[in-house]
Design an enzyme around this catalytic site. Sequence first.
Site, short mmCIF file in Angstrom:
data_model
loop_
_atom_site.label_atom_id
_atom_site.label_comp_id
_atom_site.label_asym_id
_atom_site.label_seq_id
_atom_site.Cartn_x
_atom_site.Cartn_y
_atom_site.Cartn_z
N PHE A 10 0.82 -1.21 0.00
CA PHE A 10 0.00 0.00 0.00
C PHE A 10 0.86 1.27 0.00
O PHE A 10 0.57 2.22 -0.72
CB PHE A 10 -0.92 0.00 1.22
CG PHE A 10 -2.05 -0.97 1.10
CD1 PHE A 10 -3.16 -0.67 0.32
CD2 PHE A 10 -2.01 -2.19 1.74
CE1 PHE A 10 -4.20 -1.56 0.19
CE2 PHE A 10 -3.05 -3.09 1.63
CZ PHE A 10 -4.15 -2.78 0.85
N GLU A 168 -11.93 -11.48 12.23
CA GLU A 168 -12.40 -11.77 10.86
C GLU A 168 -12.20 -13.24 10.52
O GLU A 168 -13.08 -13.89 9.96
CB GLU A 168 -11.68 -10.86 9.86
CG GLU A 168 -12.12 -9.41 10.03
CD GLU A 168 -11.46 -8.42 9.07
OE1 GLU A 168 -12.03 -7.35 8.88
OE2 GLU A 168 -10.39 -8.72 8.52
#
Length: 420
Positions: A10, A168
């Site tokens: 990123f 998650e």
Amino acid sequence: MKVIIVGAGFGGLAVANTLKNSNLDVLLIDKNNYHLFQPLLYQVAVSALSPGDIAYPVRGIFKNTKNIRVLMEKVVNVDLRSRRVSVSGSETFDYDYLVLAPGAETSYFGNVEWKDYAIALKSLPDALTIREKILSTFEEAEKLAYKNLDISKHLTFIIVGGGPTGVELSGAIAELIYKTILPDFPLLRHKKINVILIDAGNRLLSSYPEELSEYTYKSLTSLGVKIYLNTRVTSIEKNVIRTTQGTFSAFNIFWAAGNIASPLLKSLPVKLDRQGRVVVNPDLSIPGFPDAFVIGDSASFTDKNGETLPAIAPVAMQQGKHVGKIILEGLPFGLRPDFVYRDKGTMATIGKARAVAYLKGQSFKGWFAWLLWSLVHILFLIGFRNKIRVMLEWIWYYITNKSGARLIVNAFRKDNSKNS
Ligand SMILES: Cc1cc2nc3c(=O)[nH]c(=O)nc-3n(C[C@H](O)[C@H](O)[C@H](O)COP(=O)(O)OP(=O)(O)OC[C@H]3O[C@@H](n4cnc5c(N)ncnc54)[C@H](O)[C@@H]3O)c2cc1C
């Protein structure tokens, strides 16, 4: 002017995008030939998505950009004084500006031997290993159940770490097992399955407001996850995990508990923090080396309130843009603006139509937070095809509870189906 960017994650991509089509000669080096969208790794681990949905070839991103060259190499050393980086093939590359964005690795808090028994979730190979392990375990369990043999270790799944990744992963594993896998395995019973989430702290998602932690706890419990808080792992051996609340036997132990910055940073003659990150100047340069910068998960940056910024994608992207602008404008040290992080919020998903989000001081939970989470992730995925594919997979899963990528491809290559 030569610019070297190490890492096409990123942060590195944000720098490269800021410098593209300029008159700077940019070399973007990554050990992989793809950019990985780590926030959706857990979906590959639970067969919801395929690797190609969340990874994109770096060359493809810059194929029409004349001033950016891409190199697939592992950087093994950085000589800040000579302004030179060395790659694993022993070649060296000189630079005028350097941006280090090599991210982080999994930390087992000094217990390196645990890594053989508790699989981390950091890379595509990790996600595929988890996927194969879960699916192979069910195949093996069905066979043993047919012979009336003990399958308790097969049906216990342990996830260590109650931060966003652990939440998650455990929610997705529970949904995968109960909604998708079990209907295909007639001999395996719902009540014999244990999905266990362990965390040393007194609440899940400790960086979120308490009401969202409570919602997460209740949602995971309703999905069938058993949660052990205030529980510290004391040792992990093959198929056995010992904790302060007891010992569990399981073929599937997954680790989502800690980060340590890239080992590449150890080659620098500068101060590292406890997580191995470079303590950077306010402009993100390395102290004593104004033309070399560190960004993203590799940087330890303390803001004006004395808070160290978290290791999340928006921090890496904003830092990449900031450094890109400094280089583009050729600003000398001393005249550069300090980096200021604009916090747009954080989100974590728990399961189908359940998520939590904390945006601008407001808490959101449930279906609306999940919709927000889905839209943001689609928006930031790279590649139009990937966006469409992921959206279609999610819609399909939403309607049918079936995920498409439940394939075991290594079973006979390395005897993956045998757990003991
Ligand atoms: C499972 C998981 C879930 C996550 N979920 C979220 C989320 O929901 N939201 C969020 O904001 N953040 C999330 N994160 C964190 C987020 O992905 C990171 O903060 C972000 O990727 C950091 O960006 P970066 O550019 O610093 O490093 P990375 O994106 O990790 O990129 C580092 C790059 O450097 C390359 N590299 C490393 N070492 C070398 C070397 N020696 N030589 C050459 N190349 C090298 C790597 O191949 C990689 O491409 C998650 C992370 C994980 C692992």
